[in-house]
Design a protein around this motif. Structure first.
Motif, PDB file in Angstrom:
ATOM      1  N   LYS A 264      -7.642   1.225 -12.428  1.00 44.62           N
ATOM      2  CA  LYS A 264      -8.488   1.825 -11.421  1.00 44.62           C
ATOM      3  C   LYS A 264     -10.097   1.555 -11.875  1.00 44.62           C
ATOM      4  O   LYS A 264     -10.928   1.444 -11.158  1.00 44.62           O
ATOM      5  N   TRP A 265     -10.321   1.797 -13.224  1.00 42.16           N
ATOM      6  CA  TRP A 265     -11.659   1.559 -13.703  1.00 42.16           C
ATOM      7  C   TRP A 265     -12.255   0.331 -13.673  1.00 42.16           C
ATOM      8  O   TRP A 265     -13.156  -0.230 -13.850  1.00 42.16           O
ATOM      9  N   ALA A 266     -11.260  -0.761 -13.527  1.00 49.79           N
ATOM     10  CA  ALA A 266     -11.672  -2.244 -13.227  1.00 49.79           C
ATOM     11  C   ALA A 266     -11.593  -2.255 -11.535  1.00 49.79           C
ATOM     12  O   ALA A 266     -12.004  -3.427 -11.276  1.00 49.79           O
ATOM     13  N   GLY A 267     -11.716  -1.466 -10.753  1.00 48.57           N
ATOM     14  CA  GLY A 267     -11.899  -1.658  -9.549  1.00 48.57           C
ATOM     15  C   GLY A 267     -10.740  -1.629  -8.610  1.00 48.57           C
ATOM     16  O   GLY A 267     -10.730  -1.898  -7.324  1.00 48.57           O
ATOM     17  N   PHE A 268      -9.378  -1.699  -9.245  1.00 51.51           N
ATOM     18  CA  PHE A 268      -8.285  -1.833  -8.423  1.00 51.51           C
ATOM     19  C   PHE A 268      -7.555  -0.283  -7.992  1.00 51.51           C
ATOM     20  O   PHE A 268      -7.070   0.397  -9.099  1.00 51.51           O
ATOM     21  N   THR A 269      -8.039   0.266  -6.971  1.00 55.51           N
ATOM     22  CA  THR A 269      -7.778   1.494  -6.611  1.00 55.51           C
ATOM     23  C   THR A 269      -6.611   1.832  -5.910  1.00 55.51           C
ATOM     24  O   THR A 269      -6.024   2.945  -5.471  1.00 55.51           O
ATOM     25  N   LYS A 270      -5.856   0.740  -5.241  1.00 57.58           N
ATOM     26  CA  LYS A 270      -4.746   1.012  -4.476  1.00 57.58           C
ATOM     27  C   LYS A 270      -3.607   0.999  -5.394  1.00 57.58           C
ATOM     28  O   LYS A 270      -2.724  -0.059  -5.656  1.00 57.58           O
ATOM     29  N   ILE A 271      -3.092   2.297  -5.798  1.00 56.92           N
ATOM     30  CA  ILE A 271      -2.263   2.530  -6.708  1.00 56.92           C
ATOM     31  C   ILE A 271      -1.291   3.374  -6.218  1.00 56.92           C
ATOM     32  O   ILE A 271      -1.411   4.662  -5.883  1.00 56.92           O
ATOM     33  N   THR A 272      -0.004   3.121  -6.429  1.00 56.72           N
ATOM     34  CA  THR A 272       1.048   4.196  -5.757  1.00 56.72           C
ATOM     35  C   THR A 272       2.207   4.154  -6.767  1.00 56.72           C
ATOM     36  O   THR A 272       2.381   3.426  -7.763  1.00 56.72           O
ATOM     37  N   GLU A 273       3.238   4.646  -6.585  1.00 59.00           N
ATOM     38  CA  GLU A 273       4.490   4.932  -7.346  1.00 59.00           C
ATOM     39  C   GLU A 273       5.755   4.730  -6.710  1.00 59.00           C
ATOM     40  O   GLU A 273       5.828   4.886  -5.559  1.00 59.00           O
ATOM     41  N   GLN A 274       6.567   4.313  -7.477  1.00 57.04           N
ATOM     42  CA  GLN A 274       7.965   4.063  -6.778  1.00 57.04           C
ATOM     43  C   GLN A 274       9.173   4.866  -7.690  1.00 57.04           C
ATOM     44  O   GLN A 274       9.346   4.716  -8.751  1.00 57.04           O
TER      45      GLN A 274
END
Length: 316
Positions: A183-193
């Motif tokens: 997230k702090w590297a700019g990759f904000t599309k995070i989800t879980e399964q």
């Protein structure tokens, strides 16, 4: 190449043949091109010899061996550097993660365009001594990171877009907080399964009580680095200013009191005879040091060229 599977391992010789064969069957059934990168974190049970045998049977297997045990974060960091697939899957070597989850994880990255998909073992087969601290750490991490849609940050089964693993650095015990790093590297599309959690088939867990202490310290570190690494003086400067002004204010008050007593011909003590003077002096010194000590130490640590240098013994 479609998928790189990164498997960090320490003394898992018994489970490796079954795990790699299971991954191979899943890849073949779904028509994926793939590689399996087995990172031997200084095993002493013959795991490397097993990896060599598996490589002879399956050319899509690659191996990296550390000269000594560095930890899971180091193994993942080196594994990430070696990946060539468009999607990177990480999983543990103890057969508690099911390779059957790989196709759905891959689909979420490729079709739904997520940067990172983290597994959530909603039903776990761990003792309370492990699950309760894990829940507390997850709650604290959600609060501090702002990633509120993940239940389990430390699940070993995750999927990443290639660009994510090539732009983050994992060290210390930071593997627990990879979603935060992303997230702090700019990759904000995070989800879980939701994924299956299987009971351990071979051996015993390699993690002791110290992981909770290390995990807590790394959580504080990652919070500070993520929030203040680009503006550290907002942190150290604020604390330093408060300490310095507090000490200076006490000294001014002591001197003012003495001058008032002199002007009114009141018996007075020397400023240096008052305990508050020494407390104020410490506050002034501490405030000055806060501008320098913590900032310099953190920046040296983060910019050290040796921090993620590991002695690799062999590769396949």
């Amino acid at each position: 190449m479609d998928i790189s599977v990164v498997v960090p391992l320490f003394n898992e010789a018994e489970s490796l043949p079954e795990l790699t064969d299971w991954i191979r069957r899943v890849m073949k059934a779904n028509g994926f091109t793939y590689e399996i990168i087995l990172v031997d974190d200084g095993s002493n049970d013959g795991s490397w010899e097993v990896i060599g045998q598996l490589y002879e049977q399956n050319p899509f297997i690659r191996g990296i061996k550390f000269r000594r045990n560095y930890g899971k974060s180091a193994a993942l960091n080196v594994g990430f550097e070696a990946t060539r697939g468009d999607v990177v899957i990480t999983m543990d070597a103890d057969l508690q993660d099911s390779p059957e989850e790989i196709p759905e994880l891959y689909r979420k990255i490729k079709e739904e365009k997520f940067d990172l998909v983290s597994g959530w073992k909603a039903k776990r087969y761990d003792p309370l001594s492990k699950t309760i601290p894990t829940k507390l750490f997850n709650a604290a991490t959600r609060s501090m990171s702002g990633i509120h849609n993940l239940h389990d940050f430390n699940c070993g089964l995750k999927a990443y877009r290639k660009e994510v693993v090539k732009n983050i650095e994992v060290y210390g015990e930071m593997h627990r907080y990879i979603p935060v790093l992303a997230k702090w590297a700019g990759f904000t599309k995070i989800t879980e399964q939701v994924v299956e959690h299987r009971s351990r088939k071979y051996g015993v867990t390699k993690f002791g009580f110290s992981r909770f202490i290390n995990g807590f310290l790394d959580l504080l570190s990652i919070f500070f680095v993520g929030k203040f690494s680009k503006r550290p003086m907002h942190f150290f400067g604020t604390l330093g200013t408060l300490c310095f002004l507090t000490g200076l204010g006490i000294i001014v008050w002591l001197i003012g009191s003495k001058l008032y007593d002199i002007a009114n011909h009141v018996k007075y003590r020397n400023v240096t005879d008052n305990t508050l003077f020494y407390i104020a002096l410490v506050a002034v010194i501490l405030g000055s040091q806060l501008f320098l000590t913590g900032f310099v130490a953190e920046m040296i640590s983060r910019n050290s060229p040796e921090r993620n240098h590991y002695q690799i013994d062999k590769t396949i």
